[in-house]
Design an enzyme around this catalytic site. Sequence first.
Site, short mmCIF file in Angstrom:
data_model
loop_
_atom_site.label_atom_id
_atom_site.label_comp_id
_atom_site.label_asym_id
_atom_site.label_seq_id
_atom_site.Cartn_x
_atom_site.Cartn_y
_atom_site.Cartn_z
N CYS A 1 -6.88 1.86 -0.84
CA CYS A 1 -8.34 1.95 -0.69
C CYS A 1 -8.98 0.57 -0.77
O CYS A 1 -9.80 0.20 0.07
CB CYS A 1 -8.93 2.86 -1.77
SG CYS A 1 -8.64 4.61 -1.53
N GLU B 1 -18.84 2.08 -3.79
CA GLU B 1 -18.17 0.87 -4.26
C GLU B 1 -18.97 -0.38 -3.90
O GLU B 1 -19.42 -0.55 -2.78
CB GLU B 1 -16.77 0.77 -3.65
CG GLU B 1 -15.85 1.92 -4.01
CD GLU B 1 -15.50 1.97 -5.49
OE1 GLU B 1 -15.81 1.00 -6.21
OE2 GLU B 1 -14.90 2.98 -5.92
N ARG C 1 -0.01 0.86 -8.03
CA ARG C 1 0.50 1.61 -9.20
C ARG C 1 1.60 2.58 -8.80
O ARG C 1 2.45 2.93 -9.62
CB ARG C 1 -0.65 2.36 -9.88
CG ARG C 1 -1.33 3.39 -9.01
CD ARG C 1 -2.47 4.12 -9.70
NE ARG C 1 -3.11 5.07 -8.82
CZ ARG C 1 -2.66 6.29 -8.56
NH1 ARG C 1 -1.54 6.72 -9.15
NH2 ARG C 1 -3.31 7.09 -7.73
N HIS D 1 -15.79 6.33 -2.57
CA HIS D 1 -14.72 7.13 -3.16
C HIS D 1 -15.21 8.54 -3.43
O HIS D 1 -16.32 8.74 -3.96
CB HIS D 1 -14.25 6.50 -4.48
CG HIS D 1 -13.00 5.69 -4.34
ND1 HIS D 1 -12.90 4.38 -4.77
CD2 HIS D 1 -11.78 6.01 -3.83
CE1 HIS D 1 -11.69 3.94 -4.53
NE2 HIS D 1 -10.98 4.91 -3.96
#
Length: 213
Positions: free
Chosen positions: A147, A84, A94, A169
């Site tokens: 995260c 990342e 979400r 990730h």
Amino acid sequence: MATRNTVLLTGFEPFGGDPVNSSWETARALDGAELPGGVKVRALQLPCRFGSALGALHDAIQSQQPRLVLALGQASNRRALSLERVAINLIDARIPDNDAVQPIDVPVVPGGPAAYFATLPLKPMLQALLAAGYPAELSCTAGSYVCNQVFYGLQHRLRRTVVPSGFLHLPSLSGPEPALPLERLVSGTRLALEVALQPPAALAAGFSAGQIS
């Protein structure tokens, strides 16, 4: 006083109905591993909970004074090791976390910068992973779940230090055909750490620029 002889490697507890979290299984497998230069890996499981993840991370940084910090997370929709590049100052969950909390459109750090970049040598790390045969990529979004909260909070915590830090990730281990078995997640993460610990001069000498986007 900082001893700078440890790497802090974090992973998350399972969430979202998965029985295991690939990030913690990987971190746990590397706990105690010795990297070049006698640097030891210390693994920490973070809660997948907005209210306590950053506190646990900050406590570990304060107590361990690590030389480098790499946070791991699970991304079930990815098939590669995703390095990342940027963390954003946004939580937009979400799904609820493991405390059944679901923040929407709130900052990680009120009044903080819009974003932070990773301070790890991402392109040399990516080049090494690809050369060793791992599916790997650079990613410009860590999402907006726990995260990203941890990634942003990590970069904010270390912003005035020389301690390199970032987020990786990993694909999920759940399902009938995981993208990568645990052994490959572990060895790939170890390789990424070994590259990240190299002196800048060594990285510059071995890095071929211009081919990785």
